[in-house]
Design a protein around this motif. Structure first.
Motif, PDB file in Angstrom:
ATOM      1  N   ASP A 140      -8.442  12.012 -16.306  1.00  0.00           N
ATOM      2  CA  ASP A 140      -6.989  11.838 -16.392  1.00  0.00           C
ATOM      3  C   ASP A 140      -6.688  10.837 -17.489  1.00  0.00           C
ATOM      4  O   ASP A 140      -7.089   9.693 -17.418  1.00  0.00           O
ATOM      5  N   SER A 141      -5.982  11.274 -18.481  1.00  0.00           N
ATOM      6  CA  SER A 141      -5.744  10.429 -19.648  1.00  0.00           C
ATOM      7  C   SER A 141      -4.668   9.388 -19.403  1.00  0.00           C
ATOM      8  O   SER A 141      -4.630   8.373 -20.087  1.00  0.00           O
ATOM      9  N   GLU A 142      -3.775   9.636 -18.436  1.00  0.00           N
ATOM     10  CA  GLU A 142      -2.683   8.711 -18.202  1.00  0.00           C
ATOM     11  C   GLU A 142      -3.110   7.611 -17.237  1.00  0.00           C
ATOM     12  O   GLU A 142      -3.493   7.884 -16.099  1.00  0.00           O
ATOM     13  N   PRO A 143      -3.040   6.340 -17.662  1.00  0.00           N
ATOM     14  CA  PRO A 143      -3.362   5.249 -16.734  1.00  0.00           C
ATOM     15  C   PRO A 143      -2.342   5.175 -15.613  1.00  0.00           C
ATOM     16  O   PRO A 143      -1.176   5.565 -15.780  1.00  0.00           O
ATOM     17  N   ALA A 144      -2.771   4.688 -14.491  1.00  0.00           N
ATOM     18  CA  ALA A 144      -1.852   4.495 -13.375  1.00  0.00           C
ATOM     19  C   ALA A 144      -0.817   3.440 -13.749  1.00  0.00           C
ATOM     20  O   ALA A 144      -1.090   2.551 -14.551  1.00  0.00           O
ATOM     21  N   PRO A 145       0.405   3.559 -13.199  1.00  0.00           N
ATOM     22  CA  PRO A 145       1.447   2.572 -13.532  1.00  0.00           C
ATOM     23  C   PRO A 145       0.983   1.152 -13.190  1.00  0.00           C
ATOM     24  O   PRO A 145       0.315   0.928 -12.174  1.00  0.00           O
ATOM     25  N   LEU A 146       1.323   0.218 -14.045  1.00  0.00           N
ATOM     26  CA  LEU A 146       0.967  -1.186 -13.841  1.00  0.00           C
ATOM     27  C   LEU A 146       2.238  -2.021 -13.947  1.00  0.00           C
ATOM     28  O   LEU A 146       2.796  -2.195 -15.029  1.00  0.00           O
ATOM     29  N   LYS A 147       2.716  -2.500 -12.795  1.00  0.00           N
ATOM     30  CA  LYS A 147       3.971  -3.243 -12.775  1.00  0.00           C
ATOM     31  C   LYS A 147       3.806  -4.663 -13.311  1.00  0.00           C
ATOM     32  O   LYS A 147       4.743  -5.233 -13.871  1.00  0.00           O
ATOM     33  N   ASN A 148       2.651  -5.235 -13.088  1.00  0.00           N
ATOM     34  CA  ASN A 148       2.449  -6.643 -13.475  1.00  0.00           C
ATOM     35  C   ASN A 148       1.058  -6.795 -14.084  1.00  0.00           C
ATOM     36  O   ASN A 148       0.053  -6.693 -13.369  1.00  0.00           O
ATOM     37  N   TYR A 149       1.010  -7.005 -15.378  1.00  0.00           N
ATOM     38  CA  TYR A 149      -0.282  -7.162 -16.058  1.00  0.00           C
ATOM     39  C   TYR A 149      -0.784  -8.605 -16.051  1.00  0.00           C
ATOM     40  O   TYR A 149      -1.934  -8.872 -16.427  1.00  0.00           O
ATOM     41  N   LYS A 150       0.088  -9.544 -15.647  1.00  0.00           N
ATOM     42  CA  LYS A 150      -0.273 -10.965 -15.754  1.00  0.00           C
ATOM     43  C   LYS A 150      -1.507 -11.360 -14.931  1.00  0.00           C
ATOM     44  O   LYS A 150      -2.320 -12.173 -15.391  1.00  0.00           O
ATOM     45  N   PRO A 151      -1.684 -10.825 -13.725  1.00  0.00           N
ATOM     46  CA  PRO A 151      -2.916 -11.174 -12.994  1.00  0.00           C
ATOM     47  C   PRO A 151      -4.183 -10.794 -13.766  1.00  0.00           C
ATOM     48  O   PRO A 151      -5.173 -11.548 -13.754  1.00  0.00           O
ATOM     49  N   TYR A 152      -4.151  -9.661 -14.444  1.00  0.00           N
ATOM     50  CA  TYR A 152      -5.317  -9.249 -15.232  1.00  0.00           C
ATOM     51  C   TYR A 152      -5.518 -10.167 -16.444  1.00  0.00           C
ATOM     52  O   TYR A 152      -6.653 -10.505 -16.802  1.00  0.00           O
ATOM     53  N   ALA A 153      -4.417 -10.556 -17.062  1.00  0.00           N
ATOM     54  CA  ALA A 153      -4.510 -11.482 -18.195  1.00  0.00           C
ATOM     55  C   ALA A 153      -5.053 -12.828 -17.754  1.00  0.00           C
ATOM     56  O   ALA A 153      -5.875 -13.446 -18.450  1.00  0.00           O
ATOM     57  N   LEU A 154      -4.623 -13.287 -16.575  1.00  0.00           N
ATOM     58  CA  LEU A 154      -5.113 -14.567 -16.069  1.00  0.00           C
ATOM     59  C   LEU A 154      -6.596 -14.484 -15.724  1.00  0.00           C
ATOM     60  O   LEU A 154      -7.371 -15.417 -16.013  1.00  0.00           O
ATOM     61  N   LEU A 155      -7.009 -13.369 -15.121  1.00  0.00           N
ATOM     62  CA  LEU A 155      -8.432 -13.184 -14.812  1.00  0.00           C
ATOM     63  C   LEU A 155      -9.251 -13.202 -16.095  1.00  0.00           C
ATOM     64  O   LEU A 155     -10.318 -13.842 -16.162  1.00  0.00           O
ATOM     65  N   SER A 156      -8.768 -12.511 -17.120  1.00  0.00           N
ATOM     66  CA  SER A 156      -9.465 -12.497 -18.410  1.00  0.00           C
ATOM     67  C   SER A 156      -9.564 -13.910 -18.976  1.00  0.00           C
ATOM     68  O   SER A 156     -10.615 -14.304 -19.495  1.00  0.00           O
ATOM     69  N   THR A 157      -8.479 -14.678 -18.841  1.00  0.00           N
ATOM     70  CA  THR A 157      -8.482 -16.053 -19.350  1.00  0.00           C
ATOM     71  C   THR A 157      -9.485 -16.917 -18.589  1.00  0.00           C
ATOM     72  O   THR A 157     -10.192 -17.737 -19.186  1.00  0.00           O
ATOM     73  N   ILE A 158      -9.550 -16.748 -17.288  1.00  0.00           N
ATOM     74  CA  ILE A 158     -10.494 -17.528 -16.471  1.00  0.00           C
ATOM     75  C   ILE A 158     -11.933 -17.242 -16.881  1.00  0.00           C
ATOM     76  O   ILE A 158     -12.746 -18.153 -17.075  1.00  0.00           O
ATOM     77  N   LEU A 159     -12.253 -15.942 -17.008  1.00  0.00           N
ATOM     78  CA  LEU A 159     -13.617 -15.576 -17.369  1.00  0.00           C
ATOM     79  C   LEU A 159     -13.968 -16.044 -18.783  1.00  0.00           C
ATOM     80  O   LEU A 159     -15.045 -16.600 -19.028  1.00  0.00           O
ATOM     81  N   ALA A 160     -13.044 -15.843 -19.723  1.00  0.00           N
ATOM     82  CA  ALA A 160     -13.292 -16.284 -21.099  1.00  0.00           C
ATOM     83  C   ALA A 160     -13.407 -17.801 -21.173  1.00  0.00           C
ATOM     84  O   ALA A 160     -14.280 -18.350 -21.854  1.00  0.00           O
ATOM     85  N   GLY A 161     -12.505 -18.488 -20.450  1.00  0.00           N
ATOM     86  CA  GLY A 161     -12.561 -19.947 -20.439  1.00  0.00           C
ATOM     87  C   GLY A 161     -13.863 -20.473 -19.874  1.00  0.00           C
ATOM     88  O   GLY A 161     -14.424 -21.452 -20.383  1.00  0.00           O
ATOM     89  N   GLY A 162     -14.348 -19.830 -18.811  1.00  0.00           N
ATOM     90  CA  GLY A 162     -15.627 -20.244 -18.236  1.00  0.00           C
ATOM     91  C   GLY A 162     -16.772 -20.076 -19.208  1.00  0.00           C
ATOM     92  O   GLY A 162     -17.635 -20.949 -19.336  1.00  0.00           O
ATOM     93  N   LEU A 163     -16.801 -18.938 -19.914  1.00  0.00           N
ATOM     94  CA  LEU A 163     -17.875 -18.705 -20.892  1.00  0.00           C
ATOM     95  C   LEU A 163     -17.769 -19.670 -22.072  1.00  0.00           C
ATOM     96  O   LEU A 163     -18.792 -20.147 -22.593  1.00  0.00           O
ATOM     97  N   ILE A 164     -16.538 -19.980 -22.496  1.00  0.00           N
ATOM     98  CA  ILE A 164     -16.359 -20.939 -23.589  1.00  0.00           C
ATOM     99  C   ILE A 164     -16.828 -22.322 -23.154  1.00  0.00           C
ATOM    100  O   ILE A 164     -17.486 -23.052 -23.920  1.00  0.00           O
ATOM    101  N   ALA A 165     -16.509 -22.705 -21.908  1.00  0.00           N
ATOM    102  CA  ALA A 165     -16.972 -23.988 -21.389  1.00  0.00           C
ATOM    103  C   ALA A 165     -18.503 -24.043 -21.369  1.00  0.00           C
ATOM    104  O   ALA A 165     -19.105 -25.071 -21.714  1.00  0.00           O
ATOM    105  N   CYS A 166     -19.127 -22.943 -20.993  1.00  0.00           N
ATOM    106  CA  CYS A 166     -20.600 -22.890 -20.995  1.00  0.00           C
ATOM    107  C   CYS A 166     -21.132 -22.998 -22.419  1.00  0.00           C
ATOM    108  O   CYS A 166     -22.165 -23.648 -22.649  1.00  0.00           O
ATOM    109  N   ALA A 167     -20.457 -22.375 -23.366  1.00  0.00           N
ATOM    110  CA  ALA A 167     -20.897 -22.450 -24.766  1.00  0.00           C
ATOM    111  C   ALA A 167     -20.819 -23.884 -25.277  1.00  0.00           C
ATOM    112  O   ALA A 167     -21.745 -24.377 -25.930  1.00  0.00           O
ATOM    113  N   PHE A 168     -19.713 -24.561 -24.978  1.00  0.00           N
ATOM    114  CA  PHE A 168     -19.568 -25.950 -25.421  1.00  0.00           C
ATOM    115  C   PHE A 168     -20.597 -26.854 -24.746  1.00  0.00           C
ATOM    116  O   PHE A 168     -21.163 -27.763 -25.368  1.00  0.00           O
TER     117      PHE A 168
END
Length: 806
Positions: A414-442
């Motif tokens: 199915d080419s059409e993604p399911a409706p997404l009313k609020n993308y912010k939780p996914y953006a925050l999760l991405s930020t948490i994971l990226a921030g954790g990896l950056i902290a480990c790098a530093f």
């Protein structure tokens, strides 16, 4: 298009791992700098198994998943291959088992891809799947075992085959939560009737894991439950509440559960007990520090010094051998996998698959952050595995099953993604994971680059000692190039030999357990080849061999013949003798008694520090003794024999001759402090001999020297400068006159011997030197005896100075 990208990426990954395998094979020859070694070939079996497994899985994804994400599989392939070769490098037996588990994992992966049309059965049978995992995990309470026969009994199995149910239980919980939340699109935090089953099941899982003391897995379950509920509801207060609960649990566990107490203390105060409860984290940090920027090279480090390096500390093992460059590459690969997994979630055609992809990313991402953070002190140790990388069949199998599910989701027809009313939780999760990896790098950069130079020189860092077995250490020679301390043997078994043991307090030692002392410590950079060699040679050897070039020989000012005579005179007595060239400051003899034999440190080292006679103490530079009238010849340069100077006048004289200034010499030195009463002044024999050298050198006090020259590869013997500068302490005429007042009849030297009483303890000072008009090099001699023994003091004077001054 995706198939072509994946094909190209896998080819480059194969080339990288092939080169890595070649380096592992050649590592013994490089390390020992010889072709006559036992080469490593067994890991090529693992590489071949990885190659065949990846080929089969790649073909299946190309055939059955036309539009899948090519970066997901490629990142997982790199992590799995890198981990397999690292495990094999650390332990061949476990490497072979990991390769067999890779075959099992590939079979499970292929089965899921083949029967992908039944994917939605996971949603239907969520309760059965979760309860199956719970039953298996509960069985470990009754039938659990540990492959190492020590520690938590979290495995089921026997006869060398073990399975850890808590690993697939993480994925089963993700599947259950995804299905449960997807079936309830309008769930809210106040919908307790809807949430109670999920809370109850998750609580039961956590209770089970806490009962087993599998605290790392329990923490991951808390994160999975929290984030998935946050994704479903979009309410940030879930994260805040869960964070407070987690902190509260840690605080409660710190005071109530010994395992948590030990791990938090090791995290907060690792250097307080580096050889005890903090041993694991300290050794992990030392491994990262030893890797530096570029690493020691595959197969060239000593990562096995870190306990459980194949599993809990595999990140530290990789960091030691590939350096900060390798760890950044590893972290970037993990982020690539997590980021593409989140993209697959966002493009998923329904809520179940979106939640499932998000849950898988959360599970793999949080687990990676916990174990990497624990390795480099970003977080407390949890004892979980690094997905795809660490040794562990259950972990590897679960990770590849999770990978297959992600690929199926990314290739949804199915080419059409399911409706997404609020993308912010996914953006925050991405930020948490990226921030954790950056902290480990530093953090990795901090330990590798900023703290690394200091940490690699710690006495509890055995890597340095191991490296010394493969690199020839420079010799310490006397002024006539007679060897004193040398390194013997061949590469891989070099051993430090101390040819003249009585010089132990001065020359010191370099030892794997007791560290370094004396000139072996202060001249270490020259002796190890880190200083004096061309910078390009040091850089090249570090790049190719992971170690410095051969060490350089250092010539000392000591005269072995005079040293032997001084040691013979002190034999059986407690005291010190120092003889110097009063003009150049060259130390010709430095005897301290009692002494020790550095060749026997393995047998006597532990007892030396508690020996009441203090044989480790270099009494010439570190022994502080009451001065008494030991400097009477100097005092008479200012006052006649019939004049008794005041306490203040003597203090002024001692200050004028710089007696209270610490001499500059590359040996441990005691510090003399001015006192209100001169009788309370304590000085070292080195300070005394420098002060009285003015009487033999026309009022000038030289800068002391003991290291004279270093034999460099390009310039030959290069003179080492004195660390201090000479200074005029007395008028020349007054110094010459005072020396003549203390002349020993019939000789060309002057002398003064006096007794000092401190309570019931007696000391005997000897100060002596050549007369100012003697035609040879001016000499100065000082000796201290911790007894009343003027005859021995005279014998020291006559046999040492008398042998030179005829």
């Amino acid at each position: 298009m995706s198939n072509a990208i994946q094909t190209r990426l896998l080819r480059w990954i194969g080339v990288f791992l092939c080169l890595y395998s070649v380096i592992l094979t050649l590592a013994p020859a490089v390390r020992e700098r010889s072709w006559d070694v036992d080469y490593r070939f067994a890991h090529w079996i693992g590489f071949l198994i990885w190659l065949l497994a990846m080929r089969a899985m790649h073909s299946a994804t190309v055939k059955h998943l036309q539009d899948h994400d090519p970066y997901l599989f490629s990142a997982a392939a790199l992590l799995a291959g890198w981990g397999l070769l690292t495990v094999w490098r650390l332990n061949g037996g476990f490497g072979f088992k990991q390769a067999l588990w890779l075959i099992v994992s590939a079979a499970a992966f292929l089965s899921l891809i083949r029967f992908r049309q039944h994917f939605m059965l996971l949603r239907q049978y969520k309760y059965i799947l979760l309860f199956s995992g719970l039953i298996l995990t509960a069985l470990t309470i009754l039938l659990g075992t540990n492959p190492l026969n020590a520690g938590p009994r979290l495995w089921l199995g026997c006869c060398g085959v073990y399975f850890q149910p808590s690993e697939p239980l993480k994925l089963l919980l993700v599947i259950y939560l995804s299905a449960y939340l997807a079936d309830r699109p309008f769930i809210k935090l106040n919908s307790l009737p809807l949430l109670i089953p999920t809370i109850a099941l998750t609580g039961f899982v956590l209770l089970l894991l806490f009962f087993q003391r599998d605290l790392g897995t329990a923490s991951i379950f808390v994160f999975i439950f929290t984030i998935m509920l946050f994704i479903a509801t979009g309410k940030k207060r879930i994260l805040v509440a869960s964070g407070l609960v987690l902190v509260g649990s840690l605080l409660a566990g710190y005071f109530l559960i010994d395992v948590i107490h030990i791990r938090i203390n090791a995290w907060l105060y690792p250097w307080a007990d580096p050889s005890g409860q903090s041993y694991q984290i300290v050794q992990s940090i030392l491994a990262v520090a030893s890797g530096g920027a570029l690493g020691r090279g595959p197969g060239m480090g000593s990562p096995t010094l870190v306990p459980v390096a194949i599993s809990d500390f595999i990140f530290a093992a990789i960091a030691e051998e590939t350096g900060l460059l390798g760890t950044l590459g590893l972290l970037a690969t993990i982020w690539l996998f997590l980021a593409r997994g989140l993209l697959a979630a966002l493009h998923a055609p329904d809520r179940f698959r979106r939640f499932l992809a998000t849950g898988i990313v959360t599970y793999l991402g949080i687990q990676s952050l916990l174990i990497i953070g624990g390795n480099i002190r970003v977080a407390p140790l949890t004892g979980v595995t690094l997905p795809f990388v660490s040794y562990g069949g259950s972990s590897l199998l679960t990770a590849f099953i999770a990978l297959a599910l992600l690929l199926i989701i990314s290739a949804a027809e199915d080419s059409e993604p399911a409706p997404l009313k609020n993308y912010k939780p996914y953006a925050l999760l991405s930020t948490i994971l990226a921030g954790g990896l950056i902290a480990c790098a530093f953090s990795a950069g901090w330990w590798a680059l900023v703290r690394g130079p200091d940490l690699v020189n710690r006495t509890d860092n055995a890597r340095r000692t191991i490296a010394d077995r493969y690199v020839l250490r420079g010799s310490l020679l006397d002024r006539n190039n007679t060897p004193l301390n040398v390194t013997q043997g061949k590469s891989g078994s070099y051993e430090r030999i101390y040819l003249y043991p009585p010089l132990g307090p001065t020359l010191g030692y370099t030892h794997p357990i007791f560290g370094q002392a004396g000139l072996e410590a202060s001249l270490d950079d020259y002796l190890r080849g880190l200083q004096g060699n061309p910078s390009r040679l040091i850089w090249w050897d570090h790049l190719v061999y992971g170690s410095p070039p051969s060490g350089l020989d250092v010539r000392l000012s000591l005269d072995l013949n005079l040293q032997k005579k001084a040691d013979e005179l002190l034999n059986g007595h407690i005291g010190a003798i120092v003889l110097i060239n009063a003009q150049t400051g060259e130390i010709l003899s430095m005897a301290s008694s009692p002494t020790f034999d550095a060749n026997q440190l393995n047998e006597i080292g532990s007892a030396l520090s508690s020996d009441p006679t203090a044989p480790l103490l270099n009494r010439v530079t570190q022994g502080l003794y009451p001065l008494g009238d030991g400097l009477l010849p100097l005092i008479q340069t200012q006052y006649s024999q019939n004049t008794r100077p005041s306490n203040a006048q003597i203090q002024a004289l001692l200050t004028a001759i710089h007696l209270f200034e610490q001499p500059k010499l590359n040996l441990p030195l005691a510090q003399t402090e001015p006192q209100i009463n001169v009788k309370d002044v304590r000085v070292t024999p080195l300070q005394v001999v420098l002060a009285i050298s003015a009487l033999s050198n026309h009022g000038v006090v030289p800068a002391p020297r003991i290291s004279m020259a270093v034999n460099t590869p390009e310039q030959g013997w290069v003179t080492l400068p004195a660390q201090g500068t000479a200074h005029t302490a007395l008028p020349a005429a007054a110094a010459d006159e005072a020396a003549l007042d203390f002349i020993v009849p019939g000789t060309a030297y002057w002398s003064h011997i006096n007794k000092v009483e401190v309570g019931e303890k007696n000391f005997t000072w000897l100060v002596s030197g050549s007369l100012p008009n003697w035609g040879g090099s001016p000499l100065a001699l000082a000796a201290i005896l911790e007894e009343d023994n003027a005859p021995l003091a005279r014998a020291i004077r006559d046999q040492l100075l008398g042998a030179i001054i005829k």
